[in-house]
Design a protein around this motif. Sequence first.
Motif, PDB file in Angstrom:
ATOM      1  N   LYS A  76     -27.015 -29.871  31.378  1.00  0.00           N
ATOM      2  CA  LYS A  76     -25.688 -30.460  31.551  1.00  0.00           C
ATOM      3  C   LYS A  76     -24.713 -29.670  30.693  1.00  0.00           C
ATOM      4  O   LYS A  76     -25.112 -28.944  29.782  1.00  0.00           O
ATOM      5  CB  LYS A  76     -25.669 -31.927  31.101  1.00  0.00           C
ATOM      6  CG  LYS A  76     -26.415 -32.895  31.994  1.00  0.00           C
ATOM      7  CD  LYS A  76     -26.251 -34.317  31.463  1.00  0.00           C
ATOM      8  CE  LYS A  76     -26.980 -35.321  32.328  1.00  0.00           C
ATOM      9  NZ  LYS A  76     -26.841 -36.711  31.801  1.00  0.00           N
ATOM     10  N   THR A  77     -23.436 -29.832  30.978  1.00  0.00           N
ATOM     11  CA  THR A  77     -22.439 -29.220  30.104  1.00  0.00           C
ATOM     12  C   THR A  77     -22.348 -30.019  28.810  1.00  0.00           C
ATOM     13  O   THR A  77     -22.679 -31.218  28.768  1.00  0.00           O
ATOM     14  CB  THR A  77     -21.057 -29.187  30.767  1.00  0.00           C
ATOM     15  OG1 THR A  77     -20.594 -30.539  30.964  1.00  0.00           O
ATOM     16  CG2 THR A  77     -21.098 -28.458  32.100  1.00  0.00           C
ATOM     17  N   PHE A  78     -21.917 -29.368  27.750  1.00  0.00           N
ATOM     18  CA  PHE A  78     -21.737 -30.039  26.468  1.00  0.00           C
ATOM     19  C   PHE A  78     -20.705 -31.151  26.587  1.00  0.00           C
ATOM     20  O   PHE A  78     -20.836 -32.217  25.991  1.00  0.00           O
ATOM     21  CB  PHE A  78     -21.303 -29.016  25.409  1.00  0.00           C
ATOM     22  CG  PHE A  78     -21.193 -29.580  24.021  1.00  0.00           C
ATOM     23  CD1 PHE A  78     -22.324 -29.930  23.311  1.00  0.00           C
ATOM     24  CD2 PHE A  78     -19.951 -29.760  23.434  1.00  0.00           C
ATOM     25  CE1 PHE A  78     -22.231 -30.458  22.022  1.00  0.00           C
ATOM     26  CE2 PHE A  78     -19.847 -30.286  22.150  1.00  0.00           C
ATOM     27  CZ  PHE A  78     -20.991 -30.634  21.447  1.00  0.00           C
ATOM     28  N   TYR A  79     -19.678 -30.900  27.406  1.00  0.00           N
ATOM     29  CA  TYR A  79     -18.630 -31.903  27.586  1.00  0.00           C
ATOM     30  C   TYR A  79     -19.188 -33.181  28.202  1.00  0.00           C
ATOM     31  O   TYR A  79     -18.964 -34.284  27.714  1.00  0.00           O
ATOM     32  CB  TYR A  79     -17.510 -31.339  28.461  1.00  0.00           C
ATOM     33  CG  TYR A  79     -16.458 -32.376  28.808  1.00  0.00           C
ATOM     34  CD1 TYR A  79     -15.552 -32.811  27.850  1.00  0.00           C
ATOM     35  CD2 TYR A  79     -16.381 -32.923  30.086  1.00  0.00           C
ATOM     36  CE1 TYR A  79     -14.600 -33.767  28.146  1.00  0.00           C
ATOM     37  CE2 TYR A  79     -15.432 -33.876  30.399  1.00  0.00           C
ATOM     38  CZ  TYR A  79     -14.549 -34.298  29.424  1.00  0.00           C
ATOM     39  OH  TYR A  79     -13.617 -35.260  29.719  1.00  0.00           O
ATOM     40  N   LYS A  80     -19.956 -33.039  29.293  1.00  0.00           N
ATOM     41  CA  LYS A  80     -20.468 -34.220  29.981  1.00  0.00           C
ATOM     42  C   LYS A  80     -21.573 -34.916  29.195  1.00  0.00           C
ATOM     43  O   LYS A  80     -21.680 -36.145  29.197  1.00  0.00           O
ATOM     44  CB  LYS A  80     -20.970 -33.835  31.370  1.00  0.00           C
ATOM     45  CG  LYS A  80     -19.862 -33.475  32.343  1.00  0.00           C
ATOM     46  CD  LYS A  80     -20.410 -33.210  33.740  1.00  0.00           C
ATOM     47  CE  LYS A  80     -19.276 -32.911  34.716  1.00  0.00           C
ATOM     48  NZ  LYS A  80     -19.796 -32.649  36.090  1.00  0.00           N
ATOM     49  N   ALA A  81     -22.406 -34.131  28.516  1.00  0.00           N
ATOM     50  CA  ALA A  81     -23.546 -34.720  27.804  1.00  0.00           C
ATOM     51  C   ALA A  81     -23.160 -35.315  26.458  1.00  0.00           C
ATOM     52  O   ALA A  81     -23.750 -36.312  26.026  1.00  0.00           O
ATOM     53  CB  ALA A  81     -24.630 -33.661  27.605  1.00  0.00           C
ATOM     54  N   VAL A  82     -22.162 -34.737  25.798  1.00  0.00           N
ATOM     55  CA  VAL A  82     -21.869 -35.136  24.419  1.00  0.00           C
ATOM     56  C   VAL A  82     -20.392 -35.441  24.186  1.00  0.00           C
ATOM     57  O   VAL A  82     -20.028 -36.542  23.770  1.00  0.00           O
ATOM     58  CB  VAL A  82     -22.324 -34.026  23.432  1.00  0.00           C
ATOM     59  CG1 VAL A  82     -21.977 -34.406  21.995  1.00  0.00           C
ATOM     60  CG2 VAL A  82     -23.816 -33.765  23.569  1.00  0.00           C
ATOM     61  N   LYS A  83     -19.548 -34.441  24.461  1.00  0.00           N
ATOM     62  CA  LYS A  83     -18.179 -34.508  23.977  1.00  0.00           C
ATOM     63  C   LYS A  83     -17.350 -35.619  24.613  1.00  0.00           C
ATOM     64  O   LYS A  83     -16.559 -36.291  23.933  1.00  0.00           O
ATOM     65  CB  LYS A  83     -17.492 -33.159  24.189  1.00  0.00           C
ATOM     66  CG  LYS A  83     -16.182 -33.071  23.430  1.00  0.00           C
ATOM     67  CD  LYS A  83     -15.309 -31.861  23.655  1.00  0.00           C
ATOM     68  CE  LYS A  83     -15.884 -30.636  24.175  1.00  0.00           C
ATOM     69  NZ  LYS A  83     -14.894 -29.554  24.280  1.00  0.00           N
ATOM     70  N   ARG A  84     -17.494 -35.830  25.910  1.00  0.00           N
ATOM     71  CA  ARG A  84     -16.666 -36.823  26.590  1.00  0.00           C
ATOM     72  C   ARG A  84     -16.839 -38.204  25.960  1.00  0.00           C
ATOM     73  O   ARG A  84     -15.863 -38.916  25.702  1.00  0.00           O
ATOM     74  CB  ARG A  84     -17.006 -36.864  28.082  1.00  0.00           C
ATOM     75  CG  ARG A  84     -16.216 -37.913  28.870  1.00  0.00           C
ATOM     76  CD  ARG A  84     -16.356 -37.698  30.359  1.00  0.00           C
ATOM     77  NE  ARG A  84     -17.738 -37.668  30.789  1.00  0.00           N
ATOM     78  CZ  ARG A  84     -18.114 -37.404  32.038  1.00  0.00           C
ATOM     79  NH1 ARG A  84     -17.200 -37.130  32.960  1.00  0.00           N
ATOM     80  NH2 ARG A  84     -19.392 -37.400  32.376  1.00  0.00           N
ATOM     81  N   LYS A  85     -18.096 -38.575  25.707  1.00  0.00           N
ATOM     82  CA  LYS A  85     -18.374 -39.881  25.096  1.00  0.00           C
ATOM     83  C   LYS A  85     -17.854 -39.939  23.664  1.00  0.00           C
ATOM     84  O   LYS A  85     -17.330 -40.965  23.220  1.00  0.00           O
ATOM     85  CB  LYS A  85     -19.871 -40.151  25.129  1.00  0.00           C
ATOM     86  CG  LYS A  85     -20.259 -41.524  24.592  1.00  0.00           C
ATOM     87  CD  LYS A  85     -21.760 -41.749  24.716  1.00  0.00           C
ATOM     88  CE  LYS A  85     -22.154 -43.127  24.199  1.00  0.00           C
ATOM     89  NZ  LYS A  85     -23.611 -43.343  24.295  1.00  0.00           N
ATOM     90  N   ALA A  86     -18.002 -38.835  22.936  1.00  0.00           N
ATOM     91  CA  ALA A  86     -17.580 -38.809  21.532  1.00  0.00           C
ATOM     92  C   ALA A  86     -16.065 -38.954  21.400  1.00  0.00           C
ATOM     93  O   ALA A  86     -15.575 -39.645  20.505  1.00  0.00           O
ATOM     94  CB  ALA A  86     -18.045 -37.518  20.869  1.00  0.00           C
ATOM     95  N   LEU A  87     -15.311 -38.305  22.279  1.00  0.00           N
ATOM     96  CA  LEU A  87     -13.853 -38.322  22.180  1.00  0.00           C
ATOM     97  C   LEU A  87     -13.243 -39.617  22.702  1.00  0.00           C
ATOM     98  O   LEU A  87     -12.105 -39.945  22.358  1.00  0.00           O
ATOM     99  CB  LEU A  87     -13.259 -37.142  22.953  1.00  0.00           C
ATOM    100  CG  LEU A  87     -13.622 -35.744  22.448  1.00  0.00           C
ATOM    101  CD1 LEU A  87     -12.953 -34.692  23.305  1.00  0.00           C
ATOM    102  CD2 LEU A  87     -13.218 -35.569  20.993  1.00  0.00           C
ATOM    103  N   ARG A  88     -13.995 -40.349  23.537  1.00  0.00           N
ATOM    104  CA  ARG A  88     -13.445 -41.564  24.142  1.00  0.00           C
ATOM    105  C   ARG A  88     -13.098 -42.581  23.057  1.00  0.00           C
ATOM    106  O   ARG A  88     -13.921 -42.986  22.257  1.00  0.00           O
ATOM    107  CB  ARG A  88     -14.450 -42.156  25.119  1.00  0.00           C
ATOM    108  CG  ARG A  88     -13.897 -43.311  25.950  1.00  0.00           C
ATOM    109  CD  ARG A  88     -14.933 -43.790  26.955  1.00  0.00           C
ATOM    110  NE  ARG A  88     -15.284 -42.733  27.900  1.00  0.00           N
ATOM    111  CZ  ARG A  88     -16.522 -42.420  28.223  1.00  0.00           C
ATOM    112  NH1 ARG A  88     -17.535 -43.070  27.670  1.00  0.00           N
ATOM    113  NH2 ARG A  88     -16.762 -41.467  29.097  1.00  0.00           N
ATOM    114  N   GLY A  89     -11.831 -42.999  23.027  1.00  0.00           N
ATOM    115  CA  GLY A  89     -11.379 -43.980  22.051  1.00  0.00           C
ATOM    116  C   GLY A  89     -11.043 -43.411  20.700  1.00  0.00           C
ATOM    117  O   GLY A  89     -10.650 -44.149  19.794  1.00  0.00           O
ATOM    118  N   SER A  90     -11.189 -42.094  20.533  1.00  0.00           N
ATOM    119  CA  SER A  90     -10.909 -41.487  19.231  1.00  0.00           C
ATOM    120  C   SER A  90      -9.445 -41.092  19.138  1.00  0.00           C
ATOM    121  O   SER A  90      -8.672 -41.248  20.077  1.00  0.00           O
ATOM    122  CB  SER A  90     -11.790 -40.249  19.023  1.00  0.00           C
ATOM    123  OG  SER A  90     -11.308 -39.160  19.788  1.00  0.00           O
TER     124      SER A  90
END
Length: 591
Positions: A232-246
């Motif tokens: 998966k891309t880093f964005y879809k696997a990790v970053k998108r969830k991490a940035l949500r609500g930040s």
Amino acid sequence: MSKTISHQLISIQRLLLFLIVMGWSLSSAAQLFNVDIEVVINDLGHARICESRTVNVDRGTEGYIKMYDLQGRDVGELSVSDETGREFTPVNPWIVNGTLEDKAYKCGIYMAEKGKELCWGIGSYGHHTHNVHYTLTRLVKSYTDYDGFIFTFYQAAAPYAQNMHVTIKAEGKTLTTENTRVWSFKHYGTIYVTDGVIDVKTTRPFQSDDEKMTVMVQFNKGLLHPTTTVDKTFYKAVKRKALRGSDYLDTEEMDAQQASKSSLAGLSSGTSSMMDVLMLILLIILAPVVLIATPVLTMRACKKDKTMHHLFGNVKGKADNWFRGIPCNGLLNHTAGIYFAIKGKKDYDALRKAYILRMIYAKQLTLVNVPGKKGGMQKMFLVAKPEHVDAMSHDYGENLHRLLYKASGDDHVLEPNELKTYVQNNTKQLVPLAKSLKNSLQKDTMPSLMRIEPEDAQEVFGLKKYLEEFTLSKDRTMEEVALWKEYLVHATLFGITDQVSHDMQKVMPDFGEIGDLNNILIDPDTLALATALATATGEAYKHMDYLITPRTYSSRSSSSSRSYSSSSGGGGHSSYSGGGGSGGGGGSGYR
């Protein structure tokens, strides 16, 4: 009676003494002064971690670090030493219920229900420094676009850490803002890529169990070679969830939303017969629209022809005569607004480049040679200090100058990428300047055709005609040559810089005594850097424009006592409110 009073006084004294003792006991509770964590990542993505904890303990038997939800990682090779250099003896299995004496100068890994816990005995009460070493396998994973990780290096538990400093290194590699991007979450602090490492610090003590030191890092491909791969891309696997609500801006989501707004959604694949049916339905629906729209468009075309005839005396939108002065009293925004409205197309990149060229002529930007990151010398802009650094202005050029100066750092030398990084990392502080830039940009660059004065239109397009036919004029004076710098500024706005520069070189030998061409023409290197800076300014402006729309504040909470930032290329403040996703790790403290 006196005896009763005496007994009461004794009781009160005992109560006061009890409260004093209790108060002393509470005030002397365990304190965790400093936590310094060094993370060294090898080429395969595994990490060796050293945590140095300076603590004052007056109760309990052990220190611990919980390692839960490691997501395929494993922790091991635990070793502990104290401030005297004494190495603790490994014990397997670790007995959590042991006494203070049983655990003294020993360490071990406890297999809890939720995962592993790294444990060591306090040994004795008082001030200590415990150095905890361990390995963390597969910290960095390989994704299809980038390599990276998100991990919680500390989750607050009593006693809360008063100061924390995390340093992340890549063994044998130099980390830069070009090959590494960083974010941190759930604490008050800063994170930067500096001096070849990632540097994370707190700016306020931890105060609740909800606070964490969660760090997310994205590496360019090829810097490391992790053994663990994720399809998966880093964005879809990790970053998108991490940035949500930040507090960080999710620029990839913004770009996707912008793309979806600017293009129609394609139809899903299907049979050719279904496509034929859909096309027939579209024709049936669109036919009335076309019948209605045709006369409307015709009326608009006639109205535009009438307006052009009013402005120029013709319907072509072109000036018949030259204008050899500077249009609109030198107000570049006003000139651009007229040009954009009549051409029917806005080109803000050209306008920004024109402003940057004007700043070069005004010595607000000066080309300097500085040591390059890969050796040799590199050309960059030195930004002069504005007269009023923090004042807001109605003039776009003045506001742009302030932005570039702020972004240039302590040395005031600015490279294009540095501008975007600065804007991303200083989001909240830039809101007033962002608003001022937007207002000053739109104030004059969005007039309607009906509000344009014929004299102004003929000046703007008269200058454009003159510049396009520059070599045809032989009647030049010293006063006109003094305007050549502004001619090139406006040629940049009109998109004819190369042609006008060439024409000036062609005719200048005839006027050698009037002006010095070297002080007028901009060399190709400077023009290229000006173009790159104009592009970077446009990208930075997109971020700033996003800040001052209502959706920024409705979707992201922030604290009035701190700054927040957008996606970070090389550093900025952490996101305290929200975000962080799931980074593994767990609470730590003394019990």
